[in-house]
Design a protein around this motif. Structure first.
Motif, PDB file in Angstrom:
ATOM      1  N   ASN A  67      80.970  52.368  62.438  1.00  0.00           N
ATOM      2  CA  ASN A  67      80.446  51.709  61.240  1.00  0.00           C
ATOM      3  C   ASN A  67      81.100  50.325  61.172  1.00  0.00           C
ATOM      4  OD1 ASN A  67      79.982  50.697  58.697  1.00  0.00           O
ATOM      5  ND2 ASN A  67      80.458  52.617  57.619  1.00  0.00           N
ATOM      6  N   SER A  69      80.961  47.923  59.216  1.00  0.00           N
ATOM      7  CA  SER A  69      81.459  47.296  57.989  1.00  0.00           C
ATOM      8  C   SER A  69      82.890  47.740  57.687  1.00  0.00           C
ATOM      9  CB  SER A  69      80.504  47.538  56.818  1.00  0.00           C
ATOM     10  OG  SER A  69      80.121  48.876  56.771  1.00  0.00           O
ATOM     11  N   LEU A  70      83.419  48.647  58.488  1.00  0.00           N
ATOM     12  CA  LEU A  70      84.827  49.035  58.326  1.00  0.00           C
ATOM     13  C   LEU A  70      85.732  47.971  58.946  1.00  0.00           C
ATOM     14  CD1 LEU A  70      84.530  52.849  59.147  1.00  0.00           C
ATOM     15  CD2 LEU A  70      84.818  51.799  56.894  1.00  0.00           C
TER      16      LEU A  70
END
Ligand SMILES: *[C@@H]1O[C@H](CO)[C@@H](O)[C@H](O)[C@H]1NC(C)=O
Ligand SMILES: *[C@@H]1O[C@H](CO)[C@@H](O)[C@H](O)[C@H]1NC(C)=O
Length: 205
Positions: A67, A69-70
């Motif tokens: 992911n 956006s981490l």
């Protein structure tokens, strides 16, 4: 001083999957798995999910959180290359702590003799394969192998490639006193300037 333009060969950047022997065997893939580490560093075995008869000669890999956006950022070092998998050391670099997340490792490998510089792979065809070609024929030769003729942008790349050609083609020995190599760049004999295929100035030895 010998010039690269007098040297000729087919120099290629290879990226696609290849099968026949007159090209570099390359492959790329992606591996996704849940990953947990208490410390900021851990070792990880990555499977190619490919049938390789032996360990590849080169593996390059990068890791990122699946992911994106981490905030996790990782550096990755390849420690060992085997025929079914490769071992890496993964280190979290955005902060000195562990992680518990799904990670994706994108990898690229090849088997054969090539030169890696920056993010490019330079490959020379087998000498038994090479024949007299002009620049256009050399470019087609590369395109047919999922590659392209290379440009030389700086002295460092020039030296690496020059030495690589000298070594693999036994240039400067009793066997051969010269080797021609084609580049994608253009050479202007009046100004002695080299222009790369992208229009930027090249290095002219
Ligand atoms: C990815 O991470 C962000 C930030 O934690 C979160 O809001 C989002 O739901 C996650 N997306 C997926 C597909 O898990
Ligand atoms: C040759 O290249 C140099 C360095 O890039 C540049 O400064 C010079 O203007 C070029 N000369 C000609 C005639 O294009």
């Amino acid at each position: 001083m010998r010039k690269v333009v007098n040297l000729l060969l087919v120099l290629a950047q290879v990226w696609s999957v290849a099968q026949s022997t007159d090209q570099l065997m390359t492959s790329r893939g992606s591996w996704k798995q849940p990953s947990f580490s208490q410390k900021s560093k851990t070792k990880l075995q990555i499977l190619y999910r490919l049938c390789l008869s032996k360990a590849p000669d080169f593996v390059y890999a990068v890791a990122k959180p699946s992911n994106q956006s981490l905030p996790f950022e990782f550096s990755l070092v390849v420690l060992e290359m085997n025929s079914g998998s490769f071992l890496v050391e993964l280190e979290r670099v955005d902060q000195a702590s562990g992680w518990d997340t799904m990670i994706t490792v994108d990898w690229f490998l090849y088997t054969g003799i090539a030169l890696v510089h920056g993010k490019r792979v330079f490959w020379l065809p087998d000498l038994s394969e090479t024949k007299t070609m002009n620049q256009e024929q050399s470019a087609i030769y590369c395109t047919n192998r999922g590659a392209e003729l290379a440009d030389i942008a700086d002295k460092e790349t020039y030296k690496l490639i020059y030495n690589h050609i000298a070594e693999s083609h036994m240039y400067n020995t009793k066997i051969r006193s010269f080797v021609h190599a084609w580049l994608a760049s253009k050479y202007n004999p009046q100004t002695r300037n080299v222009t790369q295929s992208n229009g930027e100035p090249g290095f002219n030895g």
